[in-house]
Design a protein around this motif. Sequence first.
Motif, mmCIF file in Angstrom:
data_model
loop_
_atom_site.group_PDB
_atom_site.id
_atom_site.type_symbol
_atom_site.label_atom_id
_atom_site.label_comp_id
_atom_site.label_asym_id
_atom_site.label_seq_id
_atom_site.Cartn_x
_atom_site.Cartn_y
_atom_site.Cartn_z
ATOM 1 N N CYS A 108 -1.460 -2.273 -7.725
ATOM 2 C CA CYS A 108 -0.109 -2.746 -8.057
ATOM 3 C C CYS A 108 0.202 -2.527 -9.533
ATOM 4 O O CYS A 108 -0.597 -2.876 -10.395
ATOM 5 N N ARG A 109 1.359 -1.955 -9.801
ATOM 6 C CA ARG A 109 1.788 -1.742 -11.188
ATOM 7 C C ARG A 109 3.010 -2.572 -11.550
ATOM 8 O O ARG A 109 3.195 -2.965 -12.687
ATOM 9 N N GLU A 110 3.890 -2.842 -10.588
ATOM 10 C CA GLU A 110 5.086 -3.642 -10.851
ATOM 11 C C GLU A 110 5.490 -4.355 -9.566
ATOM 12 O O GLU A 110 5.495 -3.749 -8.491
ATOM 13 N N HIS A 111 5.826 -5.621 -9.715
ATOM 14 C CA HIS A 111 6.342 -6.400 -8.591
ATOM 15 C C HIS A 111 7.830 -6.649 -8.785
ATOM 16 O O HIS A 111 8.267 -7.031 -9.870
ATOM 17 N N GLY A 126 3.648 -13.769 -3.203
ATOM 18 C CA GLY A 126 2.767 -12.633 -3.023
ATOM 19 C C GLY A 126 3.378 -11.541 -2.178
ATOM 20 O O GLY A 126 4.594 -11.484 -1.986
ATOM 21 N N HIS A 127 2.506 -10.706 -1.666
ATOM 22 C CA HIS A 127 2.924 -9.528 -0.911
ATOM 23 C C HIS A 127 3.501 -9.887 0.459
ATOM 24 O O HIS A 127 3.114 -10.878 1.072
ATOM 25 N N LEU A 128 4.397 -9.040 0.892
ATOM 26 C CA LEU A 128 4.977 -9.159 2.225
ATOM 27 C C LEU A 128 3.975 -8.660 3.256
ATOM 28 O O LEU A 128 3.135 -7.808 2.957
ATOM 29 N N GLU A 129 4.075 -9.181 4.473
ATOM 30 C CA GLU A 129 3.223 -8.751 5.569
ATOM 31 C C GLU A 129 4.092 -8.238 6.708
ATOM 32 O O GLU A 129 5.209 -8.731 6.918
ATOM 33 N N HIS A 158 0.814 -1.211 0.000
ATOM 34 C CA HIS A 158 0.000 0.000 0.000
ATOM 35 C C HIS A 158 0.849 1.264 0.000
ATOM 36 O O HIS A 158 0.301 2.365 -0.001
ATOM 37 N N GLY A 159 2.162 1.103 -0.003
ATOM 38 C CA GLY A 159 3.046 2.260 0.033
ATOM 39 C C GLY A 159 3.255 2.894 -1.328
ATOM 40 O O GLY A 159 3.040 4.089 -1.510
ATOM 41 N N VAL A 160 3.678 2.085 -2.270
ATOM 42 C CA VAL A 160 3.933 2.558 -3.632
ATOM 43 C C VAL A 160 3.484 1.482 -4.619
ATOM 44 O O VAL A 160 3.399 0.306 -4.282
#
Length: 187
Positions: A130-133, A83-86, A47-49
């Motif tokens: 999300c635009r880029e991982h 997936g995303h970090l928590e 949720h930051g960038v």
Amino acid sequence: MPEGFVLLRDDARAALTAWQAPTDALEATRARMLDVLEAEPQCMWRHGVRTHFTASLVVLDESLEHVALTLHGKAKRWFQFGGHLEAGDASVRDAAAREGREESGLGDLLVSTDLVQVDAHALPPVFDWCREHLDLRYAAIARSGDLVMSDESDDVRWWPVDALPAGTEDSLVEAIHLARENLSART
């Protein structure tokens, strides 16, 4: 931003600094990731960038002849688990292991100590924010083979490493190869 992401940023920096990229292309991605870590304090938080880090896990069976893949619910393509970090993840490696367990149902995973690959990939609009991982990839051996599909997937199954599903991305083929090398050196 939750404090846990500051610690994950430090951990990602340490992992990327220690990792020896096996190709020039992977070295360029590694260097870019280090630049992002320096320039963007919130890059570990989804949720930051819009360009942020993720963690994933290439899971192989004990013979290293089969890889477990998930048919991603949004992308409609076969991928490794990730997936995303928590904020509660103790490390990026632990995040990769958590994602592997959650998305595969496999509880007994022997996870590599070091990164096996890095990957930066743009995302289509179906991924909303999300635009880029910027993906940090680890490898694991599954000591049991019973896969369980998560609610994020349309399917999950074992594939022979020499007969992957049609359309498998080159970066995943490379990740599987590098995971096999890493894990075979450990056994």
